[in-house]
Design a protein around this motif. Structure first.
Motif, mmCIF file in Angstrom:
data_model
loop_
_atom_site.group_PDB
_atom_site.id
_atom_site.type_symbol
_atom_site.label_atom_id
_atom_site.label_comp_id
_atom_site.label_asym_id
_atom_site.label_seq_id
_atom_site.Cartn_x
_atom_site.Cartn_y
_atom_site.Cartn_z
ATOM 1 N N ALA B 135 -59.232 -26.139 -73.371
ATOM 2 C CA ALA B 135 -60.074 -27.057 -72.597
ATOM 3 C C ALA B 135 -59.983 -26.852 -71.086
ATOM 4 N N ASP B 136 -61.102 -27.121 -70.402
ATOM 5 C CA ASP B 136 -61.117 -27.139 -68.938
ATOM 6 C C ASP B 136 -61.003 -28.560 -68.415
ATOM 7 N N LYS B 137 -61.477 -29.513 -69.231
ATOM 8 C CA LYS B 137 -61.470 -30.919 -68.843
ATOM 9 C C LYS B 137 -60.992 -31.732 -70.031
ATOM 10 N N ALA B 138 -60.641 -32.990 -69.761
ATOM 11 C CA ALA B 138 -60.184 -33.840 -70.851
ATOM 12 C C ALA B 138 -60.760 -35.241 -70.710
ATOM 13 N N VAL B 139 -61.072 -35.836 -71.869
ATOM 14 C CA VAL B 139 -61.488 -37.224 -71.910
ATOM 15 C C VAL B 139 -60.465 -37.960 -72.769
ATOM 16 N N VAL B 140 -59.919 -39.043 -72.236
ATOM 17 C CA VAL B 140 -58.948 -39.826 -72.988
ATOM 18 C C VAL B 140 -59.629 -41.093 -73.490
ATOM 19 N N GLU B 162 -50.948 -29.902 -67.740
ATOM 20 C CA GLU B 162 -51.769 -28.759 -68.146
ATOM 21 C C GLU B 162 -52.599 -28.274 -66.956
ATOM 22 N N ASP B 163 -53.114 -27.088 -67.129
ATOM 23 C CA ASP B 163 -53.913 -26.492 -66.073
ATOM 24 C C ASP B 163 -55.377 -26.914 -66.245
ATOM 25 N N ILE B 164 -55.644 -28.225 -66.197
ATOM 26 C CA ILE B 164 -57.016 -28.713 -66.344
ATOM 27 C C ILE B 164 -57.290 -29.793 -65.310
ATOM 28 N N GLU B 165 -58.557 -30.157 -65.175
ATOM 29 C CA GLU B 165 -58.916 -31.212 -64.225
ATOM 30 C C GLU B 165 -58.296 -32.550 -64.639
ATOM 31 N N PRO B 166 -58.114 -33.487 -63.700
ATOM 32 C CA PRO B 166 -57.580 -34.801 -64.059
ATOM 33 C C PRO B 166 -58.449 -35.442 -65.139
ATOM 34 N N PRO B 167 -57.841 -35.966 -66.196
ATOM 35 C CA PRO B 167 -58.610 -36.520 -67.306
ATOM 36 C C PRO B 167 -59.400 -37.759 -66.900
ATOM 37 N N LYS B 168 -60.462 -38.038 -67.684
ATOM 38 C CA LYS B 168 -61.268 -39.239 -67.450
ATOM 39 C C LYS B 168 -61.160 -40.158 -68.663
#
Ligand SMILES: Nc1ncnc2c1ncn2[C@@H]1O[C@H](COP(=O)(O)OP(=O)(O)OP(=O)(O)O)[C@@H](O)[C@H]1O
Ligand SMILES: [Mg+2]
Lengths: 228, 265
Positions: B135-140, B162-168
């Protein structure tokens, strides 16, 4: 000629003896003269214990050398070693001291399952969420909401305090004392500070401003050095 | 090149699979090329909610073990050509998928699709690690319950490493009457604890369950509130700024926000 020079000067005070040791001569010579001086001493007749404070000036002694000094002094039944003072520290000892005397700033949220542990004081800019834990050998200051666990004075410093902008912790711990949140839901409090009472068995919470009366030395460098 | 978004929660049963299906459907409605990946090996659900169960021939494990090419395993949606599903295996073990393999699959799919939406299994073990790897992004996703928020917080902590954008954040299954009586956490309380950006709020809605049972994600229904909520989430993913739905019953959230900024209403 040199042999006549005093390597050790002994001074009697109300609190015991002060041994001032020349810091230029060889360590062996010091030991020799120390043995000699103490055996000559008329103190033997005293029947109470006398505390001895050894001042080394600018001499560095290793741990073993310190122990030997203590042993020699203790051979005289009436003497106990109070303090050994030296102006000199190794880099290692100095950095150890410094670590304990420092305030460590941290900008983040400490989330559930995360543990932060610092030497010295912790200044956290951010929240400690339920299930998160912060620990410090010194004080803990949280500029944010403290909802998890905070443990100040982990190495036993019972004068450490825990302050937070918003205080609703699940547990506060200072040195060996623990207090936990009541079982019923409670609102948190703003700008408060936890500290140990005089018996060191109960954690009290007071307005942040009042803590200055309880811990006037909170920001002093020496206090933190001593507790390090 | 597209981007891969993992939908995760820590706690089970909060609505990850429902969210994946609906975000994917809503993005497809907006004309995007979307691939859904179900990484819940052994407990696959996404195909059922999408109504694609009986079209599955190959699955994720077949792809990982290179028995088939990715393209052969993709199941096209009944309604949209631009929406495809890479189903999980139902009979294999999770350990047959590795983070490296997932990353490779996601990278390959990103060449082809605008969005890869990855449905993550519950928990923080192997399955979670596999799902996040690509993943590049995450949704919680969280429910307005303490235990769910606690697990969301834990997951956010792990995602931050992780090496991803701050989750939303998506708050799912809000019941406004319970929030108003103070029996349910309200959205700004949750957002303030988790301190991440809010992507959307979805009400607790019987239509969601009905839709899932009929294999037609609720996002396809034009007139339900939850459908609109999912479609708004999709638009926010595309970068549009869509205000949060204002429900009649939902006074709490907006008045509180105003109070925060010192505007009295
Ligand atoms: N907004 C909603 N309103 C009503 N019911 C919902 C809503 N969202 C999800 N549900 C229901 O909650 C249940 C669990 O949802 P779902 O399977 O999506 O959760 P999950 O997080 O994927 O679970 P798992 O951890 O088992 O994978 C389902 O029965 C679903 O229909
Ligand atoms: Mg699921």
């Amino acid at each position: 000629m040199i042999a006549n020079q005093q390597l050790i000067t002994i001074k009697g005070t109300r609190d015991g003896l002060i041994l001032k040791i020349d810091d230029q001569c060889a360590y062996e010579n010091v030991l020799e003269e120390l043995k000699e001086k103490l055996s000559l001493n008329a103190l033997l007749e005293e029947d109470r214990l006398i505390s001895v404070n050894i001042q080394l000036g600018n001499r560095y002694v290793t741990r073993e050398q310190k122990e030997t000094l203590k042993k020699v002094v203790r051979e005289n039944q009436n003497l106990v070693v109070g303090k050994i003072e030296s102006n000199v520290l190794t880099i290692e000892e100095a950095s150890e001291w410094k670590k304990h005397a420092e305030v460590k700033p941290l900008v983040r949220v400490v989330r559930s399952g995360q543990v932060i542990n610092v030497e010295g004081d912790l200044l956290l800019i951010g929240d400690v969420n339920p299930g998160g834990k912060v620990m410090a050998s010194g004080n803990i200051f949280v500029m944010g909401s403290l909802r998890g666990i905070a443990h100040a004075g982990v190495d036993g410093d019972s004068r450490a305090v825990i302050a937070a902008s918003y205080m609703q912790p699940s547990q506060l711990r200072i040195a060996d004392a623990i207090s936990r949140a009541p079982d019923h839901e409670t609102e948190g409090v703003y700008m408060e500070c936890g500290y140990l009472n005089e018996n060191e068995d109960k954690i009290l919470i007071d307005r942040l401003q009042d803590i200055i009366k309880k811990r006037p030395d909170i920001s002093s460098f020496e206090r933190r050095m001593l507790n390090g | 090149m597209g981007e891969a978004i993992v939908v995760t929660s820590g706690k089970g049963g909060v609505g990850k699979t429902t969210t994946t299906a609906n975000i994917g459907t809503a993005l497809a409605l907006l004309g995007k090329k979307v691939c859904l990946i179900d990484t819940d090996i052994g407990l696959r659900n996404l195909d059922v909610i999408m109504g694609l169960e009986n079209r599955i021939i190959f699955d994720l494990v077949d792809v990982v073990q290179e028995r088939v090419k990715i393209k052969q395993a993709l199941v096209p949606d009944k309604r949209f050509d631009c929406l495809q599903l890479l189903p999980a295996a139902q009979t294999s073990d999770k350990s047959e998928v590795t983070p490296e393999a997932m990353k490779k699959i996601a990278d390959e799919l990103k060449q082809e699709f605008d969005y890869i939406i990855i449905d993550c299994p519950a928990g923080i073990e192997q399955g979670y690690k596999n799902a996040v790897a690509g993943a590049d992004k995450a949704v919680v996703v969280t429910n307005p319950e303490k235990s769910s928020v606690r697990d969301a917080d834990r997951i956010i902590g792990l995602l931050e490493q992780e090496d991803i954008e701050p989750p939303k954040l998506i708050v799912n299954r809000i019941r406004h009457h319970m929030v108003q009586t103070g029996d349910m956490l309200d959205v700004d309380e949750i957002v303030s604890v988790l301190s991440i950006d809010l992507l959307g709020v979805v009400a607790d809605d019987d239509e969601v369950i009905k839709a899932s049972n009929s294999g037609e994600p609720v996002a396809l229904h034009p007139n339900t509130k939850s459908s609109l909520a999912y479609r708004n989430i999709a638009r926010r993913i595309l970068g549009e700024s869509v205000p949060l739905l204002s429900f009649d019953e939902e006074k709490g959230f907006f008045t509180k926000v105003k109070k925060f900024f010192g505007i009295r209403s």
